[in-house]
Design a protein around this motif. Structure first.
Motif, short mmCIF file in Angstrom:
data_model
loop_
_atom_site.label_atom_id
_atom_site.label_comp_id
_atom_site.label_asym_id
_atom_site.label_seq_id
_atom_site.Cartn_x
_atom_site.Cartn_y
_atom_site.Cartn_z
N GLY A 1 29.25 24.76 22.55
CA GLY A 1 30.36 23.85 22.21
C GLY A 1 29.97 23.01 21.01
N LEU A 2 30.55 21.82 20.95
CA LEU A 2 30.29 20.96 19.78
C LEU A 2 28.80 20.67 19.62
CD1 LEU A 2 33.32 18.59 20.26
CD2 LEU A 2 33.00 20.23 18.40
N GLY A 3 28.09 20.60 20.73
CA GLY A 3 26.65 20.34 20.66
C GLY A 3 25.93 21.37 19.79
N ASN A 4 26.33 22.62 19.93
CA ASN A 4 25.69 23.68 19.14
C ASN A 4 26.11 23.62 17.68
OD1 ASN A 4 26.25 24.51 21.95
ND2 ASN A 4 24.95 26.24 21.40
N GLY B 1 35.17 12.35 32.10
CA GLY B 1 34.97 11.48 30.93
C GLY B 1 34.64 12.26 29.67
N ILE B 2 33.73 13.22 29.78
CA ILE B 2 33.41 14.01 28.58
C ILE B 2 34.65 14.79 28.16
CG2 ILE B 2 31.75 15.57 27.44
CD1 ILE B 2 30.08 15.64 29.89
N ALA B 3 35.36 15.32 29.17
CA ALA B 3 36.55 16.12 28.86
C ALA B 3 37.55 15.31 28.06
CB ALA B 3 37.19 16.63 30.15
N GLY C 1 37.09 12.81 25.97
CA GLY C 1 36.66 12.68 24.57
C GLY C 1 36.71 14.01 23.84
N TYR C 2 36.25 15.03 24.52
CA TYR C 2 36.20 16.38 23.94
C TYR C 2 37.60 16.83 23.49
CZ TYR C 2 32.55 20.02 23.84
OH TYR C 2 31.55 20.89 23.47
N ALA C 3 38.60 16.55 24.35
CA ALA C 3 39.97 17.01 24.05
C ALA C 3 40.50 16.33 22.79
CB ALA C 3 40.88 16.74 25.24
N PHE D 1 19.40 19.42 27.11
CA PHE D 1 20.20 19.03 28.28
C PHE D 1 21.69 19.17 28.00
CE2 PHE D 1 16.80 16.68 30.51
CZ PHE D 1 17.10 17.17 31.77
N PHE D 2 22.11 18.54 26.90
CA PHE D 2 23.54 18.52 26.59
C PHE D 2 24.04 19.93 26.35
CE2 PHE D 2 27.28 17.92 23.88
CZ PHE D 2 27.98 16.98 24.63
N SER D 3 23.23 20.69 25.60
CA SER D 3 23.69 22.02 25.24
C SER D 3 23.82 22.93 26.45
CB SER D 3 22.71 22.63 24.21
OG SER D 3 23.37 23.64 23.50
N LEU D 4 22.96 22.76 27.44
CA LEU D 4 23.06 23.61 28.63
C LEU D 4 24.09 23.09 29.64
CD1 LEU D 4 19.30 24.52 29.23
CD2 LEU D 4 21.10 25.99 28.31
N SER D 5 24.78 22.03 29.26
CA SER D 5 25.81 21.43 30.14
C SER D 5 25.25 20.97 31.48
CB SER D 5 26.96 22.42 30.42
OG SER D 5 27.54 22.89 29.26
N ILE D 6 23.99 20.51 31.46
CA ILE D 6 23.42 20.03 32.72
C ILE D 6 23.84 18.58 32.93
CG2 ILE D 6 21.26 19.48 33.92
CD1 ILE D 6 20.00 21.87 32.59
N SER E 1 27.26 18.30 37.60
CA SER E 1 28.65 18.43 38.03
C SER E 1 29.26 19.80 37.74
CB SER E 1 29.48 17.31 37.40
OG SER E 1 30.82 17.45 37.67
N SER E 2 29.69 20.00 36.49
CA SER E 2 30.54 21.19 36.24
C SER E 2 29.81 22.52 36.44
CB SER E 2 31.16 21.16 34.85
OG SER E 2 30.76 20.11 34.09
N MET E 3 28.50 22.55 36.17
CA MET E 3 27.79 23.82 36.40
C MET E 3 27.62 24.08 37.91
SD MET E 3 27.56 25.48 33.68
CE MET E 3 26.83 25.87 32.10
N ILE F 1 37.28 23.71 29.47
CA ILE F 1 37.71 24.34 30.72
C ILE F 1 36.72 24.00 31.84
CG2 ILE F 1 37.98 26.56 31.91
CD1 ILE F 1 38.76 27.80 29.27
N ASN F 2 35.43 24.13 31.52
CA ASN F 2 34.40 23.86 32.53
C ASN F 2 34.43 22.39 32.95
OD1 ASN F 2 30.91 23.34 32.64
ND2 ASN F 2 32.02 24.50 34.17
N LEU F 3 34.60 21.51 31.97
CA LEU F 3 34.61 20.08 32.28
C LEU F 3 35.80 19.72 33.16
CD1 LEU F 3 33.63 18.91 28.71
CD2 LEU F 3 32.31 18.45 30.78
N LEU F 4 36.96 20.30 32.86
CA LEU F 4 38.16 19.96 33.64
C LEU F 4 38.22 20.72 34.97
CD1 LEU F 4 40.87 19.65 30.84
CD2 LEU F 4 39.87 17.82 32.20
N1 PFF Z 1 27.37 22.05 26.39
C1 PFF Z 1 28.49 21.49 25.70
C2 PFF Z 1 28.17 21.41 24.22
O1 PFF Z 1 27.06 21.76 23.80
O2 PFF Z 1 29.03 20.98 23.45
C3 PFF Z 1 28.90 20.14 26.20
C4 PFF Z 1 29.03 20.01 27.70
C5 PFF Z 1 29.94 20.83 28.39
C6 PFF Z 1 28.26 19.09 28.38
C7 PFF Z 1 30.04 20.74 29.78
C8 PFF Z 1 28.35 18.99 29.77
C9 PFF Z 1 29.23 19.82 30.45
F1 PFF Z 1 29.31 19.72 31.76
#
Ligand code: PFF
Length: 440
Positions: free
Chosen positions: A28-31, A107-109, A111-113, A229-234, A237-239, A326-329
């Motif tokens: 996602g945006l992190g990458n 919350g992330i969702a 901002g992300y949207a 951490f952020f990149s793996l979506s850890i 919750s959503s994972m 999608i994963n966040l929501l």
């Molecule tokens: N991994 C996503 C990114 O790199 O942009 C952000 C993310 C998605 C963080 C889902 C946490 C999450 F649960």
């Protein structure tokens, strides 16, 4: 015990479908807007050493743990915490604290949207051709105020909602099977094209010439850890929720490492598609919204076939972002569906409307910036700590091991030791440092 009383019967149909959905979340945006800059800034090729260590470590013991808990409890975020604490007669407590990571996902969702709304609007600017001549600063500036991008924001949420409404196998899995491979093809195509631009060499130098001394700086290691951490979506919750949709024959540790591997490839390809182009036009490297909405449009305006590649770029960013959204929501959607509405459609629509309604009031750049800081500095790391500690200390390694061994075979003892004594402390360290530095 919550086991086996779930009303859900919609699962990922195959291991591949599951991995692609997780890659969709991770990439996602992190990458795209963080990794390329951090790679160059914190040591080039040298940065890859800490980064790959953390990606491997968190992918192996972190993602596996979240997926394993989801599959074991057969429930979403709150239900999983309730399940773990329930083993110690404190289910009521788990049910309460599970709301923190759940709201973190929402919350992330939110901002992300909003940010994806800006992406869509920028994409439209290139499709219509307006942004080929307009000043990107002025163009972007026009949407940064209060209620500045409502239609685009609505469009992003509506697309995501259409996927969520269709369910796990028909919506999430199918969408990821199309969007993720497309992302890789589009970005790879761009990276190749950009390698032919005269002057791109400076970008490769920025990205790869190793600055070994940076490894002596603790900040490099912290940045690598936060990024991983952020990149793996850890986020505790959503994972976990995605994990609850996998069948017993899936080899979870293997799927986790695959997810981490694809996520890293996506980060590298983004770096190769972005930085050489930026340097070819003599523009300094940067990150975040400035990189995507100001610097890159300037690059596309000057590049041969720039309009075409701008469209490719922003379509691919949209794909990467929507699959994370999608994963966040999905986390709040699952919760509503299981606990309140019993209807997938109603649950998805309510979740999407809530995220839109809250999001509309923080659309201006300073507000969404502050919101995302709070979520990423406080809520998400806290969720990661809660997830890690709950799994390894409350549920316990023995229980997790039993789940992971299904579909994998005997798990090495070192896995549990690393999880308990390395991974959990690192989640705590990253949370504390994030609070100290005001964000990683
Ligand atoms: N991994 C996503 C990114 O790199 O942009 C952000 C993310 C998605 C963080 C889902 C946490 C999450 F649960």
């Amino acid at each position: 015990m919550k086991e086996n009383i779930s009303k859900r019967n919609d699962n990922f149909t195959s291991s591949l479908g599951f991995v692609l959905a997780c890659v969709g979340s991770a990439v996602g945006l992190g990458n795209i807007w963080m990794f390329p800059y951090r790679l160059g800034e914190y040591g080039g090729a040298a940065f890859l050493i800490p980064y790959l260590i953390f990606i491997f470590l968190f992918g192996w013991v972190g993602l596996s743990a979240e997926f394993g808990l989801g599959r074991k409890s057969k429930s979403g975020t709150v239900g999983s915490y309730e399940y773990c604490f329930g083993k110690r007669g404190m289910g009521w407590f788990g049910k309460k604290i599970g709301w923190i990571p759940l709201l973190g996902s929402l919350g992330i969702a939110i901002g992300y949207a909003i940010i994806l709304g800006w992406v869509l609007r920028t994409l439209w600017g290139f499709v219509s051709g307006d942004l080929m001549t307009a000043n990107p600063g002025a163009y972007f500036g026009a949407i940064l105020g209060d209620f500045g991008s409502v239609p685009w924001h609505i469009a992003v949420i509506a697309m995501t909602c259409a996927i969520l409404v269709s369910g796990v196998s028909n919506g999430i899995e199918k969408a990821n099977k199309i969007l993720m491979p497309s992302f890789f093809v589009l970005f790879l195509g761009m990276a190749i094209w950009i390698s032919f631009l005269p002057g791109s060499g400076a970008g490769y130098e920025f990205l790869f010439v190793p600055q070994w001394d940076k490894l002596l700086n603790i900040k490099t290691w912290i940045m690598a850890m936060g990024q991983a951490f952020f990149s793996l979506s850890i986020s505790g919750s959503s994972m976990i929720v995605y994990g609850s949709y996998i069948k017993k024959d899936v080899n979870i540790p293997e799927a986790s490492l695959r997810t981490a591997g694809f996520d890293t490839c996506a980060a590298m390809i983004s770096a190769l598609a972005i930085m050489p182009a930026v340097f070819a036009y003599g523009i300094g490297a940067g990150s975040g919204p400035v990189l995507v909405f100001l610097t890159l449009p300037k690059v596309f305006q000057q590049m041969p076939f720039g309009q075409f590649f701008a469209i490719i770029f922003f379509v691919a960013v949209l794909f990467a972002g929507i699959t994370s959204l999608i994963n966040l929501l999905e986390a709040p959607t699952e919760h509503l569906q299981e606990n309140f509405t019993n209807s997938r459609k109603a649950a998805s629509i309510i979740t999407c409307v809530v995220s839109l309604v809250v999001g509309i009031f923080i659309e201006s750049e300073p507000k969404v910036g502050a919101w995302m800081d709070f979520i990423s500095v406080v809520i998400v790391p806290f969720g990661a700590v809660m997830g890690a500690a709950t799994i390894y200390y409350i549920l316990g390694w023995d229980e997790l091991r039993k789940e992971l061994e299904i579909g994998h075979g005997k798990m090495p003892e070192i896995f549990g030791l690393v999880g308990k004594y390395v991974y959990v402390p690192l989640t705590i360290i990253i949370m504390v440092l994030g609070l100290m530095y005001g964000g990683l």
